[in-house]
Design a protein around this motif. Structure first.
Motif, PDB file in Angstrom:
ATOM      1  N   LEU A  12     -96.722 -25.090 -44.173  1.00 26.40           N
ATOM      2  CA  LEU A  12     -96.572 -26.499 -44.547  1.00 26.40           C
ATOM      3  C   LEU A  12     -95.741 -26.599 -45.821  1.00 26.40           C
ATOM      4  N   ILE A  13     -94.899 -27.618 -45.887  1.00 27.52           N
ATOM      5  CA  ILE A  13     -94.006 -27.800 -47.035  1.00 27.52           C
ATOM      6  C   ILE A  13     -94.794 -28.410 -48.192  1.00 27.52           C
ATOM      7  N   THR A  14     -94.766 -27.717 -49.327  1.00 33.74           N
ATOM      8  CA  THR A  14     -95.487 -28.244 -50.494  1.00 33.74           C
ATOM      9  C   THR A  14     -94.544 -28.944 -51.463  1.00 33.74           C
ATOM     10  N   SER A  15     -93.293 -28.639 -51.439  1.00 34.58           N
ATOM     11  CA  SER A  15     -92.316 -29.396 -52.227  1.00 34.58           C
ATOM     12  C   SER A  15     -90.934 -29.222 -51.606  1.00 34.58           C
ATOM     13  N   ALA A  16     -90.087 -30.216 -51.820  1.00 35.84           N
ATOM     14  CA  ALA A  16     -88.730 -30.180 -51.267  1.00 35.84           C
ATOM     15  C   ALA A  16     -87.771 -30.790 -52.270  1.00 35.84           C
ATOM     16  N   ARG A  17     -86.572 -30.290 -52.304  1.00 34.03           N
ATOM     17  CA  ARG A  17     -85.540 -30.869 -53.171  1.00 34.03           C
ATOM     18  C   ARG A  17     -84.201 -30.832 -52.442  1.00 34.03           C
ATOM     19  N   ILE A  18     -83.513 -31.945 -52.468  1.00 35.10           N
ATOM     20  CA  ILE A  18     -82.209 -32.082 -51.794  1.00 35.10           C
ATOM     21  C   ILE A  18     -81.216 -32.632 -52.803  1.00 35.10           C
ATOM     22  N   VAL A  19     -80.101 -31.927 -53.010  1.00 29.67           N
ATOM     23  CA  VAL A  19     -79.061 -32.377 -53.946  1.00 29.67           C
ATOM     24  C   VAL A  19     -77.768 -32.580 -53.154  1.00 29.67           C
ATOM     25  N   PRO A  20     -77.467 -33.846 -52.775  1.00 30.97           N
ATOM     26  CA  PRO A  20     -76.279 -34.119 -51.954  1.00 30.97           C
ATOM     27  C   PRO A  20     -75.000 -34.200 -52.789  1.00 30.97           C
TER      28      PRO A  20
END
Lengths: 170, 432
Positions: free
Chosen positions: B367-375
């Motif tokens: 399960l994903i506990t944190s996510a970060r996306i930098v476009p």
């Protein structure tokens, strides 16, 4: 509203195009009408039945060279009830715009305008725009919109039938 | 009127950019006091609602961030999750990913060249108006874009938001027969791509140069698309795992997109011009020859000339797609099995608009506990604002109408994707 790409005397060619995504409830109206026409087998071999997501180049390719193109799409309306069918001719369809300046999605109206500039409109273009209620995630049409499918299919058949061609030319 | 010392320009909905945003320019005492790209498209909270989802879901969820570059989101997501799970995907499956990405580059770049950017150079308000006078040119653009779409359909399952991508690879590999049919269309597309490059080379480009540090992925031996490590024109080089040590994001009041800068260095620019400047040596001989023939030179620091770079990258992507198809043998199994583990993974790929970074932390159950996306667009926003500040300062003699028009053109040089960055355009010039 003429299409220079149709040579005189060429066999009549018609296309019925359902636009939509059948996994977004009422957005699947167009594909549902095309599916019903396929099941009923009531249109002849001269009529192409197609489903598309509305991507403009694909849509223009589908109707290029056609005598009659019937485009079936679901729309939002603040005033008309779900299942109500607007029947739009080419000029009216060209006026359909999206409520955004973004190029992420090109509206049906812009697609008609682009096709006109490229001389790739069908000789007759009719849009059956049926008012949807639920465009959320999931399969299946809402009840009122589902009940409009047979009538839209019948009207599409009428529109691609030569007997009503003179009405459309007018 | 055009020499008023104080004025405000407002563009409330920028046209021919991806997504929705505005621009505000305030002039006081004959000097540019403020330039803001206002990203008012609401925050979309993707990073928040990825939490608690399974490790298999980010490719399908994050693809929905953008209808123009969904493959970029899928590929960066896969790279990050696979990194977390200790899996390396290579061989035919990796090649299929690069082919899918070539399709997206073709589709996105051709859309921008023909339908969004070229009307600016030829003096038309829209591609539809341009098509009335340049029918054959627009037909060529639509045909070229369609080939990009068809790669997406054959490899990805459909042209928008592909459904055939999974962690570890693909649900189904295309047949050799499908690929052969695609190759025939790509051979025609290569001529169209070459014609496109010659066509845009004939445009007139304003003399405008920036001095931003430029950032891109780089992969020795080939033009980086779906993998690589990070390099900059300032000599910085670091692995994708160190991206967050070097790229600092901060919230800016006027934008729902985060601004980014390089730690201890400042604003920077990512995208086609950065890729070309940093990776020109790894272009194919044909693409490099085309770049030379159309006068691109060793680097591209004039944002107006980014259309030339996109045209060169289309040539490259078509040629690369042909190469990949020529070498294609359907893999026995179109994916690598990926089992979850408690770990953090990092992935970055080159979206059409620049470097796209993802990071996911997983628990032992996957399960994903944190996510970060930098476009890319949020990374570029500060540099775009700085360029506009200089651009406006040199054009204060223009009428509000002309200045507004020119600013919109300047913004389109960067092909900003506001929907991706929302976490962006409407122009306001305030001279009062």
């Amino acid at each position: 509203m003429s299409a220079g790409s149709v040579p005189p005397g060429a066999p009549r060619r018609c296309v019925v195009i359902g636009i939509g995504n059948d996994l977004r409830h009422d957005d699947g109206f167009g594909p549902a009408v095309v599916q019903l026409l396929r099941e009923e087998g009531t249109v002849g071999a001269e009529v192409t039945l197609a489903v598309t997501d509305g991507e403009p180049t694909g849509l223009i390719d589908l109707w290029t060279g056609a005598d009659v193109a019937v485009v079936i799409d679901a729309v939002l309306s603040p005033t008309d009830p779900p299942g109500y069918c607007h029947e739009l001719r080419c000029e009216e369809a060209a006026g359909l715009t999206a409520a955004t300046a973004s190029s992420h999605s090109v509206s049906l109206g812009s697609t008609v305008q682009l096709a006109r500039a490229l001389d790739r409109l069908p000789r007759v273009l009719v849009v059956l725009a049926v008012v949807g209620r639920d465009f959320g995630y999931g399969p299946g049409l809402s009840a009122l919109v589902a009940s409009a499918v047979p009538a839209a299919a019948r009207r599409a058949v009428e529109l691609v039938t030569a007997s009503v061609d003179h009405q459309l030319r007018g | 009127m055009t020499h008023r010392p104080d004025r405000t320009l407002d563009v409330r909905a920028l046209a021919r950019v991806e997504g929705e945003g505005a621009m505000h320019v305030r002039v006081r005492a004959g000097a540019v006091e403020q330039v803001r790209l206002e990203i008012y498209e609401p925050p979309r909270f993707f990073e928040a609602f990825l939490r608690g989802r399974r490790y298999t879901e980010p490719p399908d969820i994050t693809a929905r961030i953008c209808g123009i570059c969904p493959v970029a989101y899928q590929m960066s997501a896969c790279a990050a999750i696979e990194d977390a799970c200790g899996v390396q995907v290579d061989g035919a499956v990796a090649d299929l990913r690069r082919l899918l990405y070539c399709g997206e580059w073709i589709e996105s770049h051709v859309l921008h060249i023909y339908l969004l950017h070229a009307p600016d150079f030829l003096g038309y308000p829209s591609a539809i108006d341009m098509a009335k006078d340049h029918r054959d040119v627009v037909e060529r653009g639509l045909a070229l874009k369609k080939v990009g779409n068809e790669i997406m359909e054959v490899v990805g399952g459909r042209a928008i938001h592909p459904i055939n991508v999974r962690i570890g690879g693909f649900y189904r590999a295309p047949s050799r027969q499908q690929m052969t049919a695609l190759a025939a269309k790509l051979r025609v597309a290569l001529d169209q791509a070459l014609d496109t490059a010659r066509w845009v080379a004939g445009f007139e480009f304003p003399d405008f140069h920036h001095d931003h540090e430029m950032l891109a992925l780089s992969e020795p031996g080939r033009y980086a698309i779906e993998r690589g490590s990070v390099v900059t024109t300032g000599g910085l080089a670091f692995p994708v795992t160190a991206f967050e040590e070097h790229v600092i994001e901060e919230h800016i009041e006027h934008s729902t997109a985060l601004h980014a800068h390089l730690a201890g260095r400042g604003r920077y620019l990512t995208g086609p011009a950065a890729r070309y400047t940093l990776n020109r040596a790894w272009l194919s001989p044909l693409a490099r020859q085309v770049a030379d023939d159309i006068g691109l030179g060793e680097r591209c620091d004039n944002p107006y000339r980014s259309i030339l770079v996109r045209a060169v990258e289309v040539v490259y992507a078509v040629e690369e797609a042909l190469r990949l198809i020529d070498e294609y043998e359907p893999p026995a199994v179109p994916y690598v099995d990926v089992q979850p583990r408690a770990a953090t993974g990092y992935g970055a790929t080159e979206a059409p608009r620049g470097t796209l970074f993802h990071r996911y932390a997983l628990d032992a159950d996957g399960l994903i506990t944190s996510a970060r996306i930098v476009p890319p667009t949020s990374q570029n926003q500060a540099s775009i604002e700085e360029d506009l500040r200089r651009f406006v300062a040199d054009r204060l003699h223009l009428s509000d109408h002309q200045l507004t028009h020119d600013c919109e053109q300047a913004i389109r040089n960067y092909d900003p994707c506001i929907s991706c960055a929302t976490h962006f355009l409407d122009l306001t010039v305030d001279r009062s």
